[in-house]
Design a protein around this motif. Structure first.
Motif, PDB file in Angstrom:
ATOM      1  N   GLY A 142       0.801  -1.231   0.000  1.00 39.03           N
ATOM      2  CA  GLY A 142       0.000   0.000   0.000  1.00 39.03           C
ATOM      3  C   GLY A 142       0.830   1.276   0.000  1.00 39.03           C
ATOM      4  N   SER A 143       2.162   1.163   0.130  1.00 38.55           N
ATOM      5  CA  SER A 143       2.966   2.399   0.156  1.00 38.55           C
ATOM      6  C   SER A 143       3.126   2.940  -1.270  1.00 38.55           C
ATOM      7  N   VAL A 144       3.130   4.269  -1.369  1.00 40.35           N
ATOM      8  CA  VAL A 144       3.150   4.911  -2.691  1.00 40.35           C
ATOM      9  C   VAL A 144       4.548   4.824  -3.310  1.00 40.35           C
ATOM     10  N   ILE A 145       4.617   4.276  -4.537  1.00 43.19           N
ATOM     11  CA  ILE A 145       5.896   4.254  -5.257  1.00 43.19           C
ATOM     12  C   ILE A 145       6.003   5.536  -6.081  1.00 43.19           C
ATOM     13  N   LEU A 146       4.936   5.826  -6.825  1.00 44.68           N
ATOM     14  CA  LEU A 146       4.903   7.042  -7.640  1.00 44.68           C
ATOM     15  C   LEU A 146       3.546   7.715  -7.431  1.00 44.68           C
ATOM     16  N   PRO A 147       3.548   9.035  -7.204  1.00 47.83           N
ATOM     17  CA  PRO A 147       2.260   9.707  -7.015  1.00 47.83           C
ATOM     18  C   PRO A 147       1.530   9.860  -8.351  1.00 47.83           C
ATOM     19  N   GLN A 148       0.292  10.315  -8.309  1.00 45.43           N
ATOM     20  CA  GLN A 148      -0.404  10.623  -9.575  1.00 45.43           C
ATOM     21  C   GLN A 148       0.411  11.695 -10.302  1.00 45.43           C
ATOM     22  N   ARG A 149       0.590  11.522 -11.606  1.00 41.35           N
ATOM     23  CA  ARG A 149       1.458  12.449 -12.351  1.00 41.35           C
ATOM     24  C   ARG A 149       0.801  12.926 -13.629  1.00 41.35           C
ATOM     25  N   GLU A 150       1.388  13.967 -14.203  1.00 39.87           N
ATOM     26  CA  GLU A 150       0.979  14.476 -15.515  1.00 39.87           C
ATOM     27  C   GLU A 150       2.173  14.380 -16.455  1.00 39.87           C
ATOM     28  N   GLU A 151       1.905  14.144 -17.719  1.00 34.32           N
ATOM     29  CA  GLU A 151       2.969  14.188 -18.733  1.00 34.32           C
ATOM     30  C   GLU A 151       2.434  15.015 -19.891  1.00 34.32           C
ATOM     31  N   ASN A 152       3.189  15.984 -20.325  1.00 35.05           N
ATOM     32  CA  ASN A 152       2.718  16.779 -21.466  1.00 35.05           C
ATOM     33  C   ASN A 152       3.201  16.170 -22.777  1.00 35.05           C
ATOM     34  N   TYR A 153       2.426  16.409 -23.836  1.00 32.34           N
ATOM     35  CA  TYR A 153       2.789  15.850 -25.148  1.00 32.34           C
ATOM     36  C   TYR A 153       2.532  16.870 -26.249  1.00 32.34           C
ATOM     37  N   ASP A 154       3.212  16.694 -27.369  1.00 29.57           N
ATOM     38  CA  ASP A 154       2.834  17.399 -28.596  1.00 29.57           C
ATOM     39  C   ASP A 154       1.970  16.471 -29.443  1.00 29.57           C
ATOM     40  N   TYR A 155       2.412  15.195 -29.531  1.00 30.18           N
ATOM     41  CA  TYR A 155       1.600  14.170 -30.184  1.00 30.18           C
ATOM     42  C   TYR A 155       1.475  12.996 -29.210  1.00 30.18           C
ATOM     43  N   LEU A 156       0.278  12.412 -29.230  1.00 27.94           N
ATOM     44  CA  LEU A 156       0.012  11.284 -28.329  1.00 27.94           C
ATOM     45  C   LEU A 156      -0.458  10.095 -29.158  1.00 27.94           C
ATOM     46  N   VAL A 157       0.070   8.903 -28.857  1.00 26.48           N
ATOM     47  CA  VAL A 157      -0.412   7.692 -29.533  1.00 26.48           C
ATOM     48  C   VAL A 157      -0.978   6.761 -28.467  1.00 26.48           C
ATOM     49  N   LEU A 158      -2.244   6.381 -28.627  1.00 26.26           N
ATOM     50  CA  LEU A 158      -2.851   5.449 -27.671  1.00 26.26           C
ATOM     51  C   LEU A 158      -2.816   4.048 -28.270  1.00 26.26           C
ATOM     52  N   ALA A 159      -2.155   3.156 -27.563  1.00 25.54           N
ATOM     53  CA  ALA A 159      -1.979   1.774 -28.054  1.00 25.54           C
ATOM     54  C   ALA A 159      -2.166   0.820 -26.882  1.00 25.54           C
ATOM     55  N   ILE A 160      -3.288   1.019 -26.169  1.00 22.98           N
ATOM     56  CA  ILE A 160      -3.452   0.295 -24.894  1.00 22.98           C
ATOM     57  C   ILE A 160      -4.200  -1.034 -25.041  1.00 22.98           C
ATOM     58  N   GLY A 161      -4.385  -1.495 -26.274  1.00 23.02           N
ATOM     59  CA  GLY A 161      -4.915  -2.843 -26.483  1.00 23.02           C
ATOM     60  C   GLY A 161      -6.372  -2.987 -26.088  1.00 23.02           C
ATOM     61  N   SER A 162      -6.732  -4.193 -25.656  1.00 23.21           N
ATOM     62  CA  SER A 162      -8.134  -4.484 -25.331  1.00 23.21           C
ATOM     63  C   SER A 162      -8.205  -5.307 -24.049  1.00 23.21           C
ATOM     64  N   VAL A 163      -9.411  -5.479 -23.570  1.00 19.20           N
ATOM     65  CA  VAL A 163      -9.642  -6.347 -22.402  1.00 19.20           C
ATOM     66  C   VAL A 163     -10.730  -7.356 -22.772  1.00 19.20           C
ATOM     67  N   THR A 164     -10.815  -8.423 -21.998  1.00  8.44           N
ATOM     68  CA  THR A 164     -11.831  -9.430 -22.267  1.00  8.44           C
ATOM     69  C   THR A 164     -13.219  -8.836 -22.067  1.00  8.44           C
ATOM     70  N   ASN A 165     -14.134  -9.195 -22.960  1.00  9.45           N
ATOM     71  CA  ASN A 165     -15.514  -8.725 -22.863  1.00  9.45           C
ATOM     72  C   ASN A 165     -16.373  -9.855 -22.298  1.00  9.45           C
ATOM     73  N   ASP A 166     -16.956  -9.623 -21.126  1.00  4.39           N
ATOM     74  CA  ASP A 166     -17.825 -10.688 -20.586  1.00  4.39           C
ATOM     75  C   ASP A 166     -19.282 -10.458 -21.004  1.00  4.39           C
ATOM     76  N   PHE A 167     -19.518  -9.435 -21.827  1.00  2.00           N
ATOM     77  CA  PHE A 167     -20.843  -9.109 -22.362  1.00  2.00           C
ATOM     78  C   PHE A 167     -21.909  -9.020 -21.261  1.00  2.00           C
ATOM     79  N   GLY A 168     -21.452  -8.711 -20.046  1.00  2.00           N
ATOM     80  CA  GLY A 168     -22.405  -8.560 -18.938  1.00  2.00           C
ATOM     81  C   GLY A 168     -23.004  -9.870 -18.448  1.00  2.00           C
TER      82      GLY A 168
END
Ligand SMILES: Cc1cc2nc3c(=O)[nH]c(=O)nc-3n(C[C@H](O)[C@H](O)[C@H](O)COP(=O)(O)OP(=O)(O)OC[C@H]3O[C@@H](n4cnc5c(N)ncnc54)[C@H](O)[C@@H]3O)c2cc1C
Length: 436
Positions: free
Chosen positions: A99-125
Motif C-alpha cells: 500500500g505504500s506509494v511508489i509514484l504519485p499521480q502524475r501528468e505528462e505533457n505531449y505534442d503528439y500522443l499515440v494510444l496503443a493500450i490494447g483491449s480487455v476481455t468482454n464478458d458481455f455482462g
C-alpha cells in the motif's frame, strides 16, 4: 517536440522502437513510452504463459533496458485521464503491494500522443463471469492461471496417490476462437509434461478440458474446412468440444448454459471476445464505437483530435472488404503491427511537413497452433497470391515466424537471430514446462 506512446504491446513497442531509432537517437524529438507493466510479452503468447510452456520471466522484454538501447524513454504508469486543451495525460498513483506509494499521480505533457493500450476481455455482462472465471488479458492473469494449474496438478497427484477414488482436474474454457482453441491444446501438452516430470499418478483420464462455444462452429472467423479439422484434432486429443452452447451465467466452479445444463469445472477461463477499456468511453471527448474503440480517420488520427493517434485493438477503423461489406479492422496482432508502421510514417511526415498516408489493412491470413501437436491456417497475399491452406509442420513454422517477425521489428536481425538460438539452447537446457 515530444511524442508519447501509451501501451508497449504488439503495436506500441514496435512504434516506440522505430521512432526512438529515427527521431530519439538523433535528438529530433523526445519519444516517451508509458506502460503499466515493467516488461513486454507479445500478447498472442499469453496462452503459452498460462499453460507454462513459455516462461514469461525469460521471454519478456524489459521496457527500461529496451528504451535505453533504442533512443526512447520509458515511464511506468497507468493512463487514467487526459486534458486535451493543455495536452497532458494523467497517470494513476502507483502503489506497492503493502500500500505504500511508489509514484504519485502524475501528468505528462505531449505534442503528439499515440494510444496503443490494447483491449480487455468482454464478458458481455454475463452474470458471474468476472467473479468466477479467469481472463487472459495480461501476463499477470496468465501467470495466475499457470500457478493455479500447477497447484491443482500437484494436489490431484497427491490425492490419486493416496486413494483409489476417481478424481479429475476439470478445466472449462468459454470461447471457441483462437485463444480458447490454442489454450485447450496447450493444456493437454502441460498434462503430459507434468506427468513426465514426476506427477505420474495423473493419467489422461484424470484431466478433462471442455471448450464451450456459443456459435455453430469453432474459429468463426476461419473457413469451415479449418474449423472442422481443428474440432476433429481437438476431439482426438480428448477435448470435449461443445459448439452451439451459450453460457448464461457462472457460479463458483460451474457454468450454467442456456436450457439449464451445468458444466462443472475446477478452473474456468472466459475467452469469448474483447473490447477496448471501459474508461475510453469517456476519455477527453474522443469518439468511440460500441466496443469502446477510439474512432480514427484513415491517417489513424482520432476523429476529434489530430494530435492524438490510436492503433491496434483500441482503435476503431471501418474498412470495406472484398465483398463490399464494411467491417472493423480486426483486433489482431497483424493489424497492430501494420497500424504501428503507418503511425510511424505519419509522425515522421508531420515533423517533415509532408502529407499523411492513409492506412490500408492487408489480411495475410490466420494461423492456429494446437501446441506441438499440429497447426492449421490460411495464408493470403504475398507468395500465395490467393488463399493457401496450410497445416502440420508448415503451418506451425508459419505460426512461429509471426513471433519472429515481431521480434525482428523490435530487436533487429542480429538480436532476433541470437534470441532464436537462445530458445533452441533453452529447449535443451531447461525443463519443457514452467513447473511452479
Ligand atoms: C491468448 C491470446 C492469443 C492471441 N493470439 C493471436 C494470434 O494468434 N494472432 C493474432 O493476430 N492476434 C492474436 N491475439 C490478439 C493480439 O494479441 C492483439 O490483437 C494484439 O496484441 C493487439 O496489440 P496492441 O498493441 O493493440 O495491444 P497489446 O498488445 O494488448 O498491448 C497493450 C499494451 O498496453 C498496456 N496498457 C493497457 N492499458 C494501459 C493503461 N491504462 N496505461 C498504460 N498502459 C496500458 C498493456 O500493458 C500492454 O503492454 C491473441 C490475444 C490473446 C489474448
Amino acid at each position: 517536440m515530444k511524442i508519447i506512446i501509451v501501451g508497449g504491446g504488439a503495436g506500441g513497442l514496435e512504434l516506440a522502437t522505430k521512432l526512438g531509432k529515427k527521431l530519439g537517437r538523433k535528438k529530433r524529438a523526445e519519444i516517451l513510452l508509458v506502460d503499466r507493466d515493467h516488461t513486454h510479452i507479445w500478447k498472442p503468447l499469453l496462452h503459452e504463459v498460462a499453460s507454462g510452456s513459455l516462461d514469461a520471466e525469460i521471454d519478456s522484454v524489459s521496457y527500461r533496458a529496451h528504451a535505453y538501447q533504442n533512443g526512447f524513454g520509458f515511464k511506468l504508469g497507468t493512463l487514467c485521464g487526459i486534458d486535451r486543451e493543455r495536452k497532458v495525460i494523467h497517470l494513476a498513483e502507483l502503489k506497492d503491494d503493502d500500500g505504500s506509494v511508489i509514484l504519485p499521480q502524475r501528468e505528462e505533457n505531449y505534442d503528439y500522443l499515440v494510444l496503443a493500450i490494447g483491449s480487455v476481455t468482454n464478458d458481455f455482462g454475463v452474470p458471474g463471469i468476472a467473479d468466477n472465471c479467469i481472463f487472459l488479458d495480461s501476463p499477470s492473469q496468465a501467470l495466475r492461471f499457470q500457478k493455479h494449474l500447477a497447484h491443482h496438478f500437484i494436489r490431484l497427484n497427491r490425492q490419486l496417490s493416496e486413494s483409489d477414488a476417481e478424481r479429475t482436474l476439470r478445466v472449462a474454457i468459454v470461447g471457441g476462437g483462437a485463444t480458447g482453441v490454442e489454450l485447450s491444446a496447450e493444456l493437454f501438452k502441460a498434462r503430459e509434461y507434468f506427468a513426465m516430470y514426476g506427477l505420474r499418478h495423473i493419467k489422461p483420464e484424470h484431466f478433462t478440458v471442455t471448450l464451450v462455444e456459443a456459435g455453430p462452429k469453432l474459429l468463426p472467423a476461419l473457413s469451415e474446412r479449418i474449423s472442422t479439422a481443428v474440432q476433429r484434432e481437438l476431439t482426438a486429443l480428448g477435448v470435449n468440444v461443445r459448439v452451439a452452447t451459450a453460457v448464461e451465467r457462472a457460479e463458483q466452479n460451474s457454468l450454467i448454459c442456456k436450457g439449464g445444463e451445468r458444466i462443472e469445472a475446477d478452473l474456468m477461463v472466459w475467452a469469448a471476445g474483447v473490447k477496448a477499456a471501459d474508461f475510453l468511453k469517456d476519455f477527453g471527448g474522443l469518439e468511440t464505437n460500441r466496443a469502446n474503440q477510439l474512432l480514427v480517420e484513415k491517417t489513424l488520427q482520432t476523429r476529434a483530435d489530430p494530435a492524438i493517434f490510436a492503433l491496434g485493438d483500441c482503435a476503431g477503423l471501418l474498412r470495406t472488404d472484398k465483398d463490399g461489406n464494411e467491417r472493423w479492422v480486426p483486433p489482431r496482432a497483424q493489424s497492430a503491427h501494420q497500424m504501428a508502421t503507418t503511425v510511424a510514417k505519419n509522425l515522421l511526415n508531420l515533423i517533415n511537413d509532408k502529407p499523411l498516408q492513409e492506412f490500408v489493412y492487408n489480411d495475410y491470413g490466420s494461423l492456429v497452433s494446437l501446441s506441438d501437436y499440429t497447426a492449421f491456417g490460411s495464408l493470403m497475399g504475398g507468395l500465395s497470391r490467393g488463399t493457401l491452406r496450410v497445416e502440420g509442420r508448415i503451418a506451425r513454422m508459419a505460426y512461429v515466424s509471426l513471433y519472429r517477425m515481431h521480434q525482428l521489428a523490435v530487436h533487429g536481425w542480429l538480436r532476433t537471430l541470437l534470441l532464436t538460438l537462445t530458445d533452441k539452447i533453452n529447449n535443451f537446457l531447461r525443463p519443457r514446462l514452467k513447473l511452479h
